[in-house]
Scaffold this active site. Structure first.
Site: not given
Length: 242
Positions: A29, A31, A34, A36, A51, A143
């Site tokens: 994935g 974002g 960065g 992963v 990551k 978060d």
């Protein structure tokens, strides 16, 4: 293998070996901060998650990545992600973080299907224990949301919930519970320009209002929103938040 620049982060790096130890096998994935990767730790033939931080000239961007690594390094709990390594790659220009690989399903995806109430209670207890452990180590997550919780398969009836992504974490000063400047981040105060970080529908009022001296209560609020959503199928407050 020749060193590659951070601008090439993505599928172009598949097969690259980070610091001679971690082979990047698949993109898991990406974002804002960065990318992963699923990787292999060559020395022990173990799957891990790596990551790689995106390139940025903003020192706070790199500092937050270091804070995330330092926060996870303090944790040692079955419901929290485990840090294996942290450092710089390619002449010190690319920051990387190595954590355990959790091969299960994300809670956000699982929520698309029916979940029994007893399973929901089990998950909430897992997340509560993760937060209790983090708070006991003076860490605020800030978060907490379904996207940051993974379900890890076990030999028990239910999967374990694992809290991850401490990218917005704050490490508190154990003496006065004030935010402390770990990794070069400034301490927020009345004279510090503040930017709201987080996901609004899960954020506590004090976090939304940019209160400098947050406490563990801000994560407990997010846990309450999560509990409401898991049981009711909707968040309690979403008007005006898009």
């Amino acid at each position: 293998m020749e060193a590659v620049g951070v601008e090439q982060v993505g599928e172009e790096l598949l097969g690259a070996i980070v610091e001679g130890r971690y082979r990047l096998d698949r993109v898991l994935g990406s974002g804002a901060s960065g990318v992963v990767y699923l990787a292999t730790q060559l020395a022990v033939d173990r799957q891990v998650a790596v990551k790689l931080l995106h390139e940025s000239d903003d020192p706070e961007f790199q500092a937050r990545f270091e804070v995330e690594a330092r926060a996870i390094a303090r944790l040692n709990h079955k419901n929290c992600i485990t840090l294996h390594d942290f450092g710089h790659w390619v002449d010190g220009e690319t920051y990387y973080m190595v954590t355990e690989y959790i091969g299960g399903e994300g809670l956000a995806d699982r929520m698309m299907d029916f979940m029994p109430v007893d399973f929901v209670i089990h998950l909430l207890l897992d997340v509560a224990q993760a937060l209790n452990h983090a708070h006991g180590n003076n860490i605020l997550h800030r978060d907490l949301k379904p996207e940051n919780i993974m379900l890890s398969k076990t030999d028990q009836r239910w999967e374990n919930a694992k809290v991850l992504d401490f990218g917005l974490a704050h490490i508190l000063d154990s003496g006065n519970m004030r935010l402390t400047p770990i990794g070069g981040l400034p301490v927020a105060n009345a004279d510090t320009p503040r930017v709201v970080h987080g996901t609004p529908i899960y954020m506590s009022p004090e976090q939304c209002n940019q209160v400098a001296e947050l406490t563990a209560a801000t994560d407990i609020y997010s846990l309450g929103v999560l509990a409401f959503e898991l049981l009711e199928g909707r968040v309690p407050f979403d008007r005006g938040l898009g």
